[in-house]
Design an enzyme around this catalytic site. Structure first.
Site: not given
Lengths: 71, 421
Positions: B135, B379
């Site tokens: 937490c 490409c």
């Protein structure tokens, strides 16, 4: 010139030196790319050293692939 | 029908879908309703010294009309006394003996504190413990949660203290607010953890109001960082699960958490090494009934794949997750545009021209009709055009038959090393 055309030029140079019986004796890499030294001739007096600079990533892959699997 | 039962470090549940320790598991009423809806387990909202919360606790990011793409909270652990929670855990377990109830715990990093809460919680009858070392807000300012979860020595020590007295399996819940989660996962293993769970929420500030200049959320004009979760964090969580799953020193089960919203997300976490998953944001957004689709979807998927048990799916993609240096440099894909499907919006051309490798040409055919074409030799196969394309099937990424043998970066460097002067 496109990246691909530059690569093809570099690849052709690599292939032609191998075809003529040259061997790679040294590779040096720095910020400017990869420099490959080819040598031919068995006797010291006959030895000719040529250096090519590889600018493209494809060519830098190609030379290593040739060294790993072909030569 | 596939067998969806799981066994995570000795904790059995009828399916791999657990509610994570969070607001949905705050009370017996909620957890019992969740079990009625079909959830296989629940990690009870973290028990510890009861806290005091603020109002205005949650905020969410919407993106392009999608609500709750990300979720932020500044809510702390349970605000109810331990006795109240334990009574409800007991009642819930009595009603649902075959469902998994795991108690999430958080106390100060002191041996006697851990011993006390572990004994009291186990006395009531739980199937396992989850240590909340994750937490990130509020409790971390008091030296608990992520504050101790970011220190490997504290993770190991506290896990060890719990294992000194625990009779049920111990899951260590890890914080993602750390450079390398495998370090704290290894510390948990060294401390004797039976399993790890990840990820807890990520430090976050959801936004700033441009009129009032208040943070979002704000509490009487002031804000504090919260914990981020929801669909936006799934890729971060999936990577952390994968990194732990492929680490040979982390040889304990993993409970996967982080943005899991449907059965596909769950299957991905399981493939990447999680034995089960925990869900929070999706349940907060859509309610407990989402588990029905999760169960059906996973069942159908396993049946289609001919897999008898979900446990047989665990970790199947882990061997495919590697280091960059072990990827094949001679593998090549290129983009190919399907002009029958393409709507000529030019988004691919723009993205390629402006931000990638300038290999999509805008051309005209003999009739003057515009079309797009990829120069495949230029490409680099980055995928960007197919990512930005708004039409399914208009751009395919196509594998090019390899003319050169596979070669990784590591193999390349190893080979040329002998030529280096």
């Amino acid at each position: 010139m496109s990246e691909y055309e530059t690569f093809m030029e570099e690849k052709n140079k690599i292939d032609s030196y191998f075809d003529k019986g040259y061997q790679v004796i040294s590779i040096f890499e720095n910020l400017s790319g990869t420099f490959v030294d080819f040598v031919t001739g068995e006797e010291a007096i006959e030895r000719e050293v040529v250096q090519i600079q590889l600018l493209t990533a494809e060519a830098r892959k190609y030379i290593a692939t040739k060294l790993l699997f072909v030569s | 029908m596939a067998d969806l039962q799981i066994n995570l470090a000795g904790i059995k549940s009828p399916n791999p879908f657990w509610l994570a320790s969070a607001p949905p598991t705050n009370s017996g009423y909620q957890v019992q309703r969740a079990f009625e809806a079909g959830w296989g387990g629940a990690v009870w909202k973290t028990l510890g010294d009861p806290i005091i919360n603020t109002t205005a606790r949650f905020a969410a990011a919407s993106f392009n009309g999608k609500k709750v793409a990300g979720f932020n909270n500044i809510e702390l652990i349970t605000d109810r006394p331990l006795e109240v929670n334990l009574k409800e855990i007991y009642e819930t377990k009595k009603r649902f003996p075959n469902h998994a109830i795991i108690a999430s715990l958080m106390v100060e990093p002191k041996q006697e504190k851990w011993h006390e809460i572990v004994k009291r919680v186990e006395d009531i009858g739980v199937d396992g413990l989850e240590l909340n070392f994750g937490c990130p807000h509020g409790m971390a300012e008091r030296g608990m949660g992520a504050a101790s979860g970011q220190v490997p020595e504290l993770v190991e020590k506290q896990t060890y203290w719990v294992k000194e007295v625990a009779k049920t399996p111990v899951i260590v819940k890890l914080t993602p607010n750390i450079t390398d989660i495998t370090v704290t996962a290894e510390a948990a293993v060294c401390g004797g953890a039976d399993a790890v769970s990840m990820i807890n929420t990520i430090n976050s500030l959801m936004g700033v109001d441009l009129d009032s200049w208040n943070t979002v959320p704000h509490v009487a004009g002031k804000g504090a960082h919260g914990g981020y979760c929801g669909p936006a964090v799934k890729p971060i969580a999936l990577n952390m699960v994968g990194e732990c799953a492929r680490n040979p020193l982390i040889d304990i089960p993993i409970s996967g958490i982080g943005g899991i919203s449907n059965w596909k997300d769950a299957a991905e976490f399981i493939l990447m090494g999680a034995t089960g998953v925990q869900v929070c944001t999706a349940a907060m957004h859509h309610g407990f009934s989402i588990v029905e689709d999760m169960i059906d979807g996973l069942n159908n998927y396993l049946d289609e794949k001919g897999i008898a048990s979900v446990m047989d799916l665990v970790g199947k993609s882990v061997p495919k997750y590697s280091n960059w240096g072990d990827l094949d440099l001679n593998y090549k894909v290129v983009a190919r545009i399907n002009n029958d499907v393409c709507i000529n919006c030019n988004k691919c051309h723009i993205s390629c021209e402006d931000t990638s490798h300038q290999c999509i040409d805008m051309l005209k055919d003999a009739t003057g009709k515009s079309y797009l074409k990829v120069r495949e030799e230029d490409c680099v196969g980055c995928n960007l055009c197919s990512i930005v394309c708004p039409v399914d099937g208009a751009i395919d990424m196509v594998e090019i038959k390899q003319t050169l043998p596979s070669m990784t970066w590591n193999e390349r460097q190893s080979r040329i090393a002998s030529f280096m002067t």
